[in-house]
Design a protein around this motif. Structure first.
Motif, PDB file in Angstrom:
ATOM      1  N   UNK A  81      72.343  70.206  55.230  1.00  0.00           N
ATOM      2  CA  UNK A  81      71.544  71.218  54.763  1.00  0.00           C
ATOM      3  C   UNK A  81      72.002  71.605  53.329  1.00  0.00           C
ATOM      4  N   UNK A  82      73.235  71.218  52.826  1.00  0.00           N
ATOM      5  CA  UNK A  82      73.857  71.601  51.567  1.00  0.00           C
ATOM      6  C   UNK A  82      72.999  70.935  50.449  1.00  0.00           C
ATOM      7  N   UNK A  83      72.277  69.722  50.673  1.00  0.00           N
ATOM      8  CA  UNK A  83      71.835  68.980  49.623  1.00  0.00           C
ATOM      9  C   UNK A  83      70.203  68.936  49.944  1.00  0.00           C
ATOM     10  N   UNK A  84      69.610  69.072  51.125  1.00  0.00           N
ATOM     11  CA  UNK A  84      68.177  68.908  51.417  1.00  0.00           C
ATOM     12  C   UNK A  84      67.606  70.019  52.020  1.00  0.00           C
ATOM     13  N   UNK A  85      66.326  70.229  51.898  1.00  0.00           N
ATOM     14  CA  UNK A  85      65.286  71.083  52.531  1.00  0.00           C
ATOM     15  C   UNK A  85      65.261  70.611  54.201  1.00  0.00           C
ATOM     16  N   UNK A  86      64.755  71.591  54.787  1.00  0.00           N
ATOM     17  CA  UNK A  86      64.484  71.467  56.467  1.00  0.00           C
ATOM     18  C   UNK A  86      63.477  70.126  56.623  1.00  0.00           C
ATOM     19  N   UNK A  87      62.534  70.082  55.608  1.00  0.00           N
ATOM     20  CA  UNK A  87      61.617  69.021  55.824  1.00  0.00           C
ATOM     21  C   UNK A  87      62.083  67.512  55.745  1.00  0.00           C
ATOM     22  N   UNK A 118      67.314  74.931  46.366  1.00  0.00           N
ATOM     23  CA  UNK A 118      67.262  73.932  45.171  1.00  0.00           C
ATOM     24  C   UNK A 118      67.412  74.655  43.920  1.00  0.00           C
ATOM     25  N   UNK A 119      68.162  73.989  42.808  1.00  0.00           N
ATOM     26  CA  UNK A 119      68.153  74.595  41.406  1.00  0.00           C
ATOM     27  C   UNK A 119      67.563  73.445  40.501  1.00  0.00           C
ATOM     28  N   UNK A 120      67.262  73.842  39.516  1.00  0.00           N
ATOM     29  CA  UNK A 120      66.409  73.090  38.331  1.00  0.00           C
ATOM     30  C   UNK A 120      67.596  72.015  37.875  1.00  0.00           C
ATOM     31  N   UNK A 121      67.492  70.909  38.071  1.00  0.00           N
ATOM     32  CA  UNK A 121      68.512  70.131  37.521  1.00  0.00           C
ATOM     33  C   UNK A 121      67.855  68.825  36.586  1.00  0.00           C
ATOM     34  N   UNK A 122      68.165  69.084  35.245  1.00  0.00           N
ATOM     35  CA  UNK A 122      67.568  68.232  34.280  1.00  0.00           C
ATOM     36  C   UNK A 122      68.564  66.865  34.092  1.00  0.00           C
ATOM     37  N   UNK A 123      68.033  65.586  34.139  1.00  0.00           N
ATOM     38  CA  UNK A 123      68.965  64.499  34.015  1.00  0.00           C
ATOM     39  C   UNK A 123      69.469  64.553  32.322  1.00  0.00           C
TER      40      UNK A 123
END
Length: 740
Positions: free
Chosen positions: A573-579, A617-622
């Motif tokens: 849950x710290x890194x992914x959504x429920x789906x 989720x946060x907007x992460x730009x490579x």
């Protein structure tokens, strides 16, 4: 032949063939009305008298025994019309217009073609040219009279037939199980085995409730049913089939009724322009004649009507409606639950580890109109338990009387059931004895006949042994009789309907039949905020009972989930959504406490019940940092390499990847060394993997291993047509994707 008639025949007509059209409406007319048939064939001599040579006379008699009402079934008439259109016919002979056509559509089509192709028409009265106005007028009147004559003939025949049917005196083909006596009255078949077999069909329908179950029951007991082929007076015996059983149950003649006009014939044109005839059954209120108690029947009229109502209730219900026969599933209220919000019947679904836990869902609005969610749904076990409490409370006063009557009727029902088996044995013995007498009567030297009779005798003896075995098996099923003491104790103690309902020997179908006998429907309205459902039980007869059902709280099932799964969900849950979490748990074949697959909703319920925060989720730009761990999607953007290539490199061990748990998304470590070995153009002298393997004389996998060990230098080209791995065979150096 008059000069006026002969003047119409020209050399153009004589240069073509003369067609003689011969037709009789029925085969009976062909056999019995021979004088008319001879007159039609003699028209060939008239054609020769008008100047046609014998070889030019063509007799068209393909339509003997066919009606002239239309041309769809008359191949001879079609051939004649085709030849007229092709200009092959000089004259057409017919004894009268009605022989050629009985309707104006076919007649005027022929007249128009004859007028265009200069073809004459001759009948018993004269010779006509359809292109001449006066002749065309006469031919048109004759065609109209022929069509009207057909109408009058039909009207007279039909009126007499209907008048006789209205009195119940019309003699129709009898269904099996009935015969005409010496006075012409309809009576039951004198063969006792025929009567008992038909009565068994109705008895078993009363027990089982569906025609299909009756058919399966008869087949399971090896009981044959009587059949009588159309037009035959002999009764034959055959295995039960659904159409045969359904015919017994739906034919009103078995209720002692005389019926006329149950069907109607409709005609329409198909896509090819042909007339298609279809016979359909009419509703009961549209039958022309219905006379109840016309003759002895196997059931009375009121019972027959109840059978029809039951059969209609067994039909597959339309969308949004209840009904249908009871089925084998464990949903006791199947076809009886109605949504209190939209008024539609709720559907049944099954869940659980073994798929036996029912759930009632109203999803018609979502299916038909694309709404966001189902109208309402609730679990079946708790709902059914609450309804059963009310049912048992209602049945308790009547349970004792019902049980006492059932015990009294058990022995009688068994004797009635044995009757059909005993008669089947008697019939089989008669058939075997008859076959034996035939075999004994044949001369021993006549082996051609003796072998056939011997085979028939063996079949009859085998059928007799089977019938006797079936009778013995049925006798062993005799119900146990209660003693006087046991009957007296039952009167004092009463009967436990609940115990009978829950007994292992009671099938799900029988439980549903009991509930349907008491309950008409149950209207359900779920109050999600209070976790309650308002139930209105509508009893047979119109009375109703209102009760409240306490539903389970959301997420209670999640508290029993094993701690290992809970810990994994906490990390994910710290890194992914429920789906995504649900997909990972599905790949690991993890299940909820009730044995169901994890879904997005079930993962959310588990988090809420355990206080696990949701992923934000946060907007992460490579970025182009020297060393970073990114997702597969970010690696695609940074390295300009397809996702399939990245997964292949992970499988081959060329690049380093990380997974939080097996089945979870991959994360790739991006280093400067990895970036330097991905180029846009092929360096000079570098070759493909196939060329390197061919040059070194080794397999491709061996070349890849050398690259991994650093024995060969390699780069990956990510642009242009020459994308892919390129190998430097000149000098060894650190390999591609080697961890620094």
């Amino acid at each position: 032949m008059t000069v006026e008639l002969a003047s119409k025949v020209t050399g153009s007509h004589l240069g073509r063939d003369a067609y003689v059209y011969v037709r009789q409406s029925t085969l009976t007319q062909v056999r019995e009305h021979t004088e008319s048939l001879e007159r039609q064939y003699e028209l060939a001599a008239r054609a020769q008298a008008l100047g046609w040579a014998p070889r030019q006379v063509v007799v068209v008699d393909d339509d003997l025994g066919r009606s002239g009402a239309d041309s769809s079934a008359r191949e001879g008439f079609k051939h004649l019309v085709a030849d007229v259109g092709l200009g092959k016919v000089g004259i057409i002979f017919g004894i009268e217009v009605s022989r050629l056509a009985r309707n104006n559509a076919d007649w005027y089509q022929l007249l128009d073609l004859c007028a265009l192709t200069d073809t004459l028409i001759a009948d018993g009265d004269g010779l006509y040219h359809p292109a001449d106005f006066n002749d065309r007028l006469v031919l048109g009147l004759k065609g109209t009279m022929s069509e009207a004559e057909l109408h009058l003939i039909r009207h007279r025949l039909t009126a007499g037939l209907r008048h006789k049917a209205a009195k119940g005196e019309l003699r129709q083909g009898l269904a099996v199980g009935f015969v005409h006596d010496c006075d012409g009255r309809i009576v039951l078949d004198p063969d006792e085995s025929v009567r008992e077999a038909i009565a068994t069909v109705f008895q078993r329908f009363d027990e089982l409730g569906t025609a299909r179950q009756v058919m399966l029951s008869l087949r399971g007991d090896n009981l044959q049913i009587p059949r009588r082929p159309t037009g035959s007076t002999r009764v034959c015996w055959a295995e039960a089939t659904y159409p045969a059983v359904h015919d017994f149950l739906t034919n009103p003649v078995y209720a002692g009724a005389f019926v006329f006009g149950r069907t109607r014939t409709d005609k329409r044109l198909d896509t090819n322009g042909r007339i298609v005839t279809r016979t359909r059954l009419l509703p009961r209120d549209e039958w022309e004649v219905l006379i109840c108690d016309h003759h002895p029947g196997y059931v009375d009229w009121s019972r027959w009507e109840r059978i029809q109502d039951q059969l209609r209730a067994n039909w597959r219900a339309p969308r949004g409606h209840g009904g249908g026969p009871v089925r084998e599933g464990t949903a006791l209220l199947q076809g009886r639950i109605r949504c209190g919000r939209c008024g539609r019947m709720m559907q049944v679904g099954y869940s659980g580890p073994k798929g036996v836990c029912p759930r009632y869902v109203c999803a018609r609005s979502k299916q038909l109109y694309g709404t966001d969610r189902a109208c309402q749904s609730l679990g079946g076990r708790k709902l059914e338990a609450r309804v059963l409490e009310e049912v048992f409370a209602v049945l308790e006063p009547a349970s004792l009387a019902a049980t006492a009557r059932a015990l009294e009727q058990a022995d009688t029902a068994h004797r009635q059931r044995l009757a059909v088996f005993e008669l089947a044995v008697e019939r089989a013995r008669y058939t075997a004895q008859r076959a034996l007498r035939q075999f004994d009567a044949v001369e021993p030297e006549n082996r051609l006949v003796a072998r056939t009779l011997e085979a028939a005798l063996e079949i009859a003896l085998a059928a007799q042994r089977q019938a006797e075995a079936d009778l013995t098996a049925q006798r062993l099923r005799r119900p146990t009789r209660l003693s006087d003491e046991e009957t007296a104790w039952l009167a004092r103690a009463g009967a436990d309907v609940r115990a009978i309902f829950n007994a292992p020997t009671t099938t799900w179908r029988e439980r549903k039949q009991l509930l349907r006998a008491v309950i008409s429907e149950v209207v359900v309205t779920v109050r999600a905020a209070d976790r309650q459902a308002d139930l209105t039980i509508v009893w047979q007869g119109g009375a109703s009972t209102a009760v409240v059902l306490e539903m389970n709280k959301t997420g209670l099932h999640s508290r029993a989930t094993d701690e290992d799964t809970v810990a994994l969900v906490t990390r994910l849950a710290a890194r992914y959504n429920d789906a995504t979490i649900a997909a990972i748990l599905g790949k690991q074949r993890r299940r909820t406490a009730t044995g169901l697959r994890f879904t997005k909703t079930k993962v959310r319920d588990l988090r809420v019940s355990r206080g696990i925060p949701a992923f934000e989720p946060t907007a992460v730009t490579p970025t182009h940092d020297h060393d970073q761990v990114v997702t597969i999607a970010a690696a695609e953007q940074l390295l300009h390499v397809s996702r399939a290539t990245l997964y292949r490199w992970l499988a081959d061990g060329f690049i380093t990847g990380e997974q939080l748990t097996p089945g979870g998304p991959w994360h790739i470590r991006i280093t400067d060394q990895l970036r330097h070995h991905i180029v846009a153009e092929v360096p000079d002298g570098w070759v493909s993997l196939e060329q390197a393997a061919k040059t070194l004389g080794v397999a491709r996998q061996t070349v890849l291993h050398k690259v991994q060990r650093g024995e060969l230098q390699a780069v990956h080209v990510n642009q242009g047509r020459r994308k892919g791995l390129r190998i430097n065979l000149k000098q060894p150096s650190p390999g591609l994707f080697e961890t620094p």
